[in-house]
Design an enzyme around this catalytic site. Structure first.
Site, PDB file in Angstrom:
ATOM      1  N   HIS A 125      59.666  21.037  49.115  1.00  0.00           N
ATOM      2  CA  HIS A 125      60.605  21.711  50.064  1.00  0.00           C
ATOM      3  C   HIS A 125      59.713  22.434  51.326  1.00  0.00           C
ATOM      4  O   HIS A 125      58.799  22.973  50.956  1.00  0.00           O
ATOM      5  CB  HIS A 125      61.248  22.915  49.537  1.00  0.00           C
ATOM      6  CG  HIS A 125      62.376  23.378  50.024  1.00  0.00           C
ATOM      7  ND1 HIS A 125      63.796  22.912  50.171  1.00  0.00           N
ATOM      8  CD2 HIS A 125      62.540  24.232  51.119  1.00  0.00           C
ATOM      9  CE1 HIS A 125      64.551  23.578  51.003  1.00  0.00           C
ATOM     10  NE2 HIS A 125      63.796  24.050  51.819  1.00  0.00           N
ATOM     11  N   HIS A 145      57.780  24.393  53.390  1.00  0.00           N
ATOM     12  CA  HIS A 145      57.847  25.925  53.276  1.00  0.00           C
ATOM     13  C   HIS A 145      56.219  26.193  53.597  1.00  0.00           C
ATOM     14  O   HIS A 145      55.552  25.255  53.684  1.00  0.00           O
ATOM     15  CB  HIS A 145      58.128  26.607  52.107  1.00  0.00           C
ATOM     16  CG  HIS A 145      57.155  26.173  50.911  1.00  0.00           C
ATOM     17  ND1 HIS A 145      57.155  24.902  50.249  1.00  0.00           N
ATOM     18  CD2 HIS A 145      56.286  26.985  50.341  1.00  0.00           C
ATOM     19  CE1 HIS A 145      56.257  24.774  49.364  1.00  0.00           C
ATOM     20  NE2 HIS A 145      55.659  25.932  49.464  1.00  0.00           N
ATOM     21  N   MET A 147      34.740  18.411  47.510  1.00  0.00           N
ATOM     22  CA  MET A 147      33.499  19.222  47.886  1.00  0.00           C
ATOM     23  C   MET A 147      32.945  19.755  46.761  1.00  0.00           C
ATOM     24  O   MET A 147      33.103  20.602  46.174  1.00  0.00           O
ATOM     25  CB  MET A 147      33.976  20.563  48.823  1.00  0.00           C
ATOM     26  CG  MET A 147      34.578  19.917  50.059  1.00  0.00           C
ATOM     27  SD  MET A 147      33.324  19.903  51.151  1.00  0.00           S
ATOM     28  CE  MET A 147      34.346  19.583  52.795  1.00  0.00           C
ATOM     29  N   GLN A 169      53.566  29.907  53.568  1.00  0.00           N
ATOM     30  CA  GLN A 169      53.354  31.355  52.891  1.00  0.00           C
ATOM     31  C   GLN A 169      52.482  32.086  53.823  1.00  0.00           C
ATOM     32  O   GLN A 169      51.777  31.905  54.887  1.00  0.00           O
ATOM     33  CB  GLN A 169      52.666  31.368  51.595  1.00  0.00           C
ATOM     34  CG  GLN A 169      53.098  30.439  50.331  1.00  0.00           C
ATOM     35  CD  GLN A 169      52.244  30.702  49.289  1.00  0.00           C
ATOM     36  OE1 GLN A 169      52.257  32.058  48.848  1.00  0.00           O
ATOM     37  NE2 GLN A 169      52.077  29.735  48.406  1.00  0.00           N
ATOM     38  N   HIS A 226      44.689  31.449  62.750  1.00  0.00           N
ATOM     39  CA  HIS A 226      43.768  32.696  63.096  1.00  0.00           C
ATOM     40  C   HIS A 226      43.880  33.247  64.678  1.00  0.00           C
ATOM     41  O   HIS A 226      43.871  32.324  65.495  1.00  0.00           O
ATOM     42  CB  HIS A 226      42.293  32.252  62.957  1.00  0.00           C
ATOM     43  CG  HIS A 226      41.969  32.187  61.282  1.00  0.00           C
ATOM     44  ND1 HIS A 226      40.816  31.550  60.917  1.00  0.00           N
ATOM     45  CD2 HIS A 226      42.646  32.459  60.090  1.00  0.00           C
ATOM     46  CE1 HIS A 226      40.876  31.312  59.617  1.00  0.00           C
ATOM     47  NE2 HIS A 226      41.912  32.124  59.123  1.00  0.00           N
TER      48      HIS A 226
HETATM   49  P1  H2U Z   1      53.138  26.919  47.178  1.00  0.00           P
HETATM   50  O1  H2U Z   1      54.012  25.696  47.104  1.00  0.00           O
HETATM   51  O2  H2U Z   1      52.334  26.633  48.535  1.00  0.00           O
HETATM   52  O3  H2U Z   1      52.530  27.530  46.005  1.00  0.00           O
HETATM   53  O4  H2U Z   1      54.282  28.071  47.630  1.00  0.00           O
HETATM   54  C1  H2U Z   1      55.414  28.325  46.782  1.00  0.00           C
HETATM   55  C2  H2U Z   1      55.446  29.816  46.538  1.00  0.00           C
HETATM   56  O5  H2U Z   1      56.560  30.329  46.289  1.00  0.00           O
HETATM   57  C3  H2U Z   1      54.304  30.330  45.437  1.00  0.00           C
HETATM   58  O6  H2U Z   1      53.699  31.372  45.717  1.00  0.00           O
HETATM   59  C4  H2U Z   1      56.727  31.325  45.225  1.00  0.00           C
HETATM   60  C5  H2U Z   1      55.484  30.911  44.474  1.00  0.00           C
HETATM   61  O7  H2U Z   1      54.964  32.225  44.073  1.00  0.00           O
HETATM   62  N1  H2U Z   1      57.960  31.106  44.478  1.00  0.00           N
HETATM   63  C6  H2U Z   1      58.656  32.237  44.280  1.00  0.00           C
HETATM   64  O8  H2U Z   1      58.299  33.523  44.956  1.00  0.00           O
HETATM   65  N2  H2U Z   1      59.895  32.336  43.635  1.00  0.00           N
HETATM   66  C7  H2U Z   1      60.344  31.360  43.015  1.00  0.00           C
HETATM   67  O9  H2U Z   1      61.382  31.373  42.264  1.00  0.00           O
HETATM   68  C8  H2U Z   1      59.491  30.073  43.266  1.00  0.00           C
HETATM   69  C9  H2U Z   1      58.258  29.787  43.909  1.00  0.00           C
END
Ligand code: H2U
Length: 354
Positions: A164, A166, A316, A168, A281
């Site tokens: 999906h 997204h 790396m 962070q 940054h």
């Molecule tokens: P990544 O795909 O970059 O790991 O990011 C997804 C983030 O979404 C991950 O840090 C959070 C995970 O902790 N997450 C939630 O907070 N709640 C959920 O129910 C699923 C994923």
């Protein structure tokens, strides 16, 4: 003896932002690149799944229900690496066991309600909405924390847990290593030269025209002279801008345009949804909002792991881990390869629809 040519002969290049050198070994690229791509079968991603915790209306494993969002959607990470209120350790200055308290907040930001859409296939106004949300998070979290790190991990190869679209945002009471080093180097450069390092750098790159991939009225997309990853790039404003929240409306519009072009060319390179880690940054926030941060210049970094095809990545390891980063393809060659990609996404190109 032959005359030195950067695209032929090994040399080391300096990264003034990180005070690091990279070994460039272009003679290992003797075999001309034939443009062959190993196509990988792309996974069918459902637009909506009640099992996907990032989709609208879904109940996340912790019992929270996502709203029926239509644009971007931000929520506090259910598994945060940084919490705001926790017991603090006593600060220790023992040179071998230094420790400091750390506080923070982790947010997840969905770019769009659909799981099967990636940024290069967004409409410009949808990318602009993502940029506006980045600005908002940068302001809100930046009012409280010294550093707001916006980052997107894209693709399973980069450890992304969910297709999906997204990103962070981790905000912290401390400035992490990478920006802390850049703060130091940009400050020193400013003291010595009286102008911001990256503003000077962009001017020089625009004159040289060797590593520019794209530019428009407000932005420049380039492979930095000191790039480490094969297709590593930087996206910088032409004007001196400290933070995302300092961008003017027309700059955000043209950022959405160059981002779409950039990500389309990236995807076209190996005819795959190009994996990467990217992030912004800019000048630090929190207590730093009150002090002069003129030495900073806002920039985005893209670190893709792919080397030769949709499946062959650069590791790396070995020399890189134990000595210093090394690359075969020069930054100039990488810029040329990305630049030559079509501005039409391969999924929308008539050729691939047969
Ligand atoms: P990544 O795909 O970059 O790991 O990011 C997804 C983030 O979404 C991950 O840090 C959070 C995970 O902790 N997450 C939630 O907070 N709640 C959920 O129910 C699923 C994923």
């Amino acid at each position: 003896m032959e005359k030195f040519q950067a695209n032929e002969h090994q040399h080391i290049r300096y990264n003034p932002l990180k005070e690091e050198w990279v070994l460039v070994s272009p003679h290992r690229m003797k075999r001309p690149w034939k443009g062959q791509v190993e196509k990988v079968a792309e996974e069918e991603i459902p637009r909506f799944s009640p099992m996907n915790p990032l989709c609208p209306t879904v109940t996340r494993p912790n019992g929270m229900v996502n709203p029926d969002y239509k644009g971007t959607f931000v929520f506090t990470n259910d598994f945060p690496a940084l919490l705001d209120e926790v017991p603090e350790p006593d600060a220790s200055d023992d040179p071998l066991f230094q420790c400091r308290p750390a506080r923070g907040s982790c947010q997840v930001m969905c770019f769009h309600p659909w799981s099967d859409l990636t940024l290069p296939l967004f409409e410009h106004h949808e990318i602009k909405a993502v940029i506006e949300e980045w600005v908002k998070l940068s302001v809100d979290l930046g009012s409280k924390y010294e550093w707001v790190q916006i980052f997107e991990n894209k693709g399973a190869m980069m450890g992304c847990s969910n297709p999906h679209p997204h990103c962070q945002v981790w905000a912290s009471s401390f400035i992490p290593n990478e920006p802390a080093m850049k703060d130091k180097t940009q400050k020193n450069y400013f003291k010595e030269h009286g102008s911001p390092m990256l503003v000077d750098y962009v001017k020089r790159e625009l004159e040289k025209k060797e590593r520019i991939i794209l530019s428009n009225d407000h932005w420049v997309w380039l492979v930095p002279y000191w790039a480490v990853w094969p297709y590593e790039t930087m996206l910088l404003p032409k004007r001196h801008v400290l933070r995302l929240q300092d961008l003017k409306d027309e700059e955000k519009n043209s950022l959405s345009i160059i981002m779409k072009q950039l990500l389309t060319k990236y995807d076209n390179l190996f005819q795959t949804s190009f994996p990467y880690s990217m992030g912004w940054h800019g000048a630090p926030t929190g207590s730093y909002l009150k002090s002069d941060q003129t030495h900073w210049q806002l920039h985005a970094l893209y670190y893709p792991p792919l080397l030769r095809s949709a499946t062959v990545k650069k590791f790396m390891v070995g020399y890189e881990l134990l000595a210093q980063a090394q690359r075969d393809l020069t930054a100039e060659q990488a810029a040329e390869k990305i630049r030559s990609q079509s501005d039409v996404h391969y999924k929308l190109s008539p050729k691939t629809e047969t």
